[in-house]
Write an enzyme that holds these catalytic residues in place. Structure first.
Site, short mmCIF file in Angstrom:
data_model
loop_
_atom_site.label_atom_id
_atom_site.label_comp_id
_atom_site.label_asym_id
_atom_site.label_seq_id
_atom_site.Cartn_x
_atom_site.Cartn_y
_atom_site.Cartn_z
N THR A 10 0.82 -1.21 0.00
CA THR A 10 0.00 0.00 0.00
C THR A 10 0.86 1.27 0.00
OG1 THR A 10 -1.65 -1.21 1.27
CG2 THR A 10 -1.88 1.18 1.23
N VAL A 11 1.79 1.36 0.95
CA VAL A 11 2.57 2.61 1.08
C VAL A 11 3.63 2.71 -0.02
CG1 VAL A 11 4.09 3.94 2.60
CG2 VAL A 11 2.11 2.74 3.56
N GLY A 122 1.48 8.76 10.22
CA GLY A 122 1.16 8.82 8.78
C GLY A 122 1.64 10.11 8.15
N ILE A 124 1.26 13.16 9.14
CA ILE A 124 1.53 14.30 10.05
C ILE A 124 3.04 14.50 10.15
CG2 ILE A 124 1.31 15.15 12.42
CD1 ILE A 124 -1.13 13.39 12.77
N GLY A 175 -7.53 0.01 3.68
CA GLY A 175 -6.06 -0.01 3.62
C GLY A 175 -5.40 0.65 4.81
N ASP A 189 1.39 -1.50 17.61
CA ASP A 189 1.76 -0.51 16.58
C ASP A 189 1.99 0.86 17.25
OD1 ASP A 189 1.68 0.42 13.59
OD2 ASP A 189 0.26 1.73 14.62
N LYS A 193 5.43 3.37 17.78
CA LYS A 193 5.45 4.81 17.47
C LYS A 193 5.79 5.63 18.71
CE LYS A 193 2.05 4.13 13.81
NZ LYS A 193 0.62 4.06 13.49
N GLY A 289 -3.10 5.28 5.68
CA GLY A 289 -3.61 5.44 4.31
C GLY A 289 -2.46 5.62 3.33
N1 HSE Z 1 -1.89 0.48 10.65
C1 HSE Z 1 -1.39 1.77 10.95
C2 HSE Z 1 -2.54 2.61 11.50
C3 HSE Z 1 -0.84 2.40 9.70
O1 HSE Z 1 -3.69 2.18 11.43
O2 HSE Z 1 -2.30 3.68 12.04
C4 HSE Z 1 -0.06 3.63 9.92
O3 HSE Z 1 1.04 3.43 10.75
#
Ligand code: HSE
Length: 395
Positions: A10-11, A122, A124, A175, A189, A193, A289
């Site tokens: 995707t990315v 993402g 930002i 996505g 996740d 971060k 996204g």
């Molecule tokens: N799966 C991650 C989210 C993608 O939903 O934030 C971006 O890091």
């Protein structure tokens, strides 16, 4: 600058499309010349190959974009690219959270940049903002909504009264979710971060175990609980520094309707910091996204060409984890009775309500670490489900 992309999901394909379809609006020349993919994918694009050596040995390729995800072979390929004198831009928070210091040292040694704006928040420009504020201030707190998928799920469960599974499927179709969405739902996740953000904000290596609770067990009944009517449930990450110590947590949190967090919709993220002179600063944007995340990668590539890439974190501070800095009151949903809870939570138990089939127990203000330790003793799985920090109550 000639670029190779490792991983065209995707990315990665978003980056490819920006570099080709949006070529005319780019302010510096960025040319996609190779894409690494698995053999069975090679038919998808004329630039695809399945041989990393041809990319690493090509002296014309100056920058490598790593959008493979996962730890290996990403870790090996990033190091090899840096050692081959290529700049590396990555969106892979898992590998960065674990190996950032090694990557930065290697990049420094070989006179190249290692950048990863897309790994947190993402589209930002959050990491840029941390660097920018740090040029003047000391940052003592970071906080935010760092996962698009879980925010999308909580937002749509609340607004549309949909089930968890239904909304998760929708987020996957759009996505936003990771290949394995458990990283989104269980908070891992966000933990990656948060680790990256702590490293940059506080200039320290982050080795400690940070308490993490996700949203896997949030139920519709929790969102209907009357005492929470003036709040919106969000999955927040928080880190606070105090002297040579810091505390951090990822957990579902009740945010007052009047707070900026409560207004964050869909897959949007809100990332906030507190600095000495700037005070509180929050950035809102698409946290997941294809194109928003790819945009952050192309920003890093642009900085490399312009020579405006920011420096590596110094890792000069050696902060230690202290689980008593962050404190909140909690509401726990459980099927345990009041007396059982009393014996576990003791003087911290504020009051118990029965709502539908569950008991909701309210605690007094507790340390995050203490709460997480107590949660382990509340054996009923339901109890672990509805952990909510009423952080604002103590302010
Ligand atoms: N799966 C991650 C989210 C993608 O939903 O934030 C971006 O890091």
């Amino acid at each position: 600058m000639k670029i190779a992309i490792l991983g065209y999901g995707t990315v990665g394909s978003g980056v490819g499309e920006i570099l080709t379809t949006h070529r005319n609006t780019l302010s510096v020349p960025l040319e996609l010349v190779a894409i690494l993919e698995r053999k069975e994918q090679l038919h998808r694009h004329p630039l695809m190959c399945d041989n990393i050596e041809s990319i690493l040995c090509d002296p014309e390729i100056e920058a490598v974009v790593e959008t493979m995800g996962g730890i290996e072979p990403a870790h090996t390929y990033i190091l090899r690219a840096l050692k081959a004198g290529k700049h590396v831009v990555s969106a892979n928070k898992a590998v960065i959270a674990r190996y950032a210091q090694e990557f930065h040292n290697c990049a420094k040694e070989h006179g190249v940049s290692f950048l990863y704006e897309a790994s947190c928040g993402g589209g930002i420009p959050w990491l840029h903002q941390l660097h920018s504020v740090k040029r003047i201030d000391e940052i003592d707190e970071i906080e935010g909504i760092f996962n698009g998928t879980s925010n999308y799920i909580l937002d749509h469960m609340t607004k549309e009264s949909q089930t968890f599974q239904h909304v998760l499927r929708k987020a996957q179709e759009l996505g936003y979710a990771e290949a394995d969405p458990s990283a989104d739902i269980d908070g891992m996740d966000i933990l990656n971060k948060l680790r990256i953000s702590i490293m940059l904000a506080f200039d320290t290596a982050v080795a400690e175990t940070i308490p993490v609770f996700g949203i896997r067990n949030i139920q519709k009944a929790d969102l209907l609980y009357p005492e929470t009517a003036d709040y919106v449930l969000k999955l927040l990450a928080v880190a606070k520094r105090s002297g040579n110590h810091y505390d951090a947590v990822v957990e579902p949190t009740l945010c007052p309707l009047s707070s900026p967090q409560s207004a964050v919709r869909d897959h949007y993220n809100l990332t906030c910091l507190h600095g000495t002179t700037i005070g509180k600063l929050c950035l809102l944007g698409q946290g997941a996204g294809k194109f928003a995340t790819a945009h952050a990668i192309v920003q890093d590539l642009t900085d490399i060409v312009l020579g405006t890439a920011y420096d590596s974190p110094s890792f000069a501070q050696s902060l230690t984890y202290d689980g008593t800095i962050l404190r909140s009151a909690y509401i726990i949903r459980t099927t345990l009775g009041k007396s059982q809870l009393q014996s576990i939570l003791g003087k911290h138990l504020h009051h118990c309500d029965t709502f539908a089939a569950y008991t909701y127990a309210h605690t007094d203000v507790l340390y995050k670490a203490k709460m997480h330790q107590l949660m382990k003793e509340i054996v009923n799985a339901d109890a672990q489900a509805f952990l909510m920090a009423l952080a604002q109550m103590e302010e």
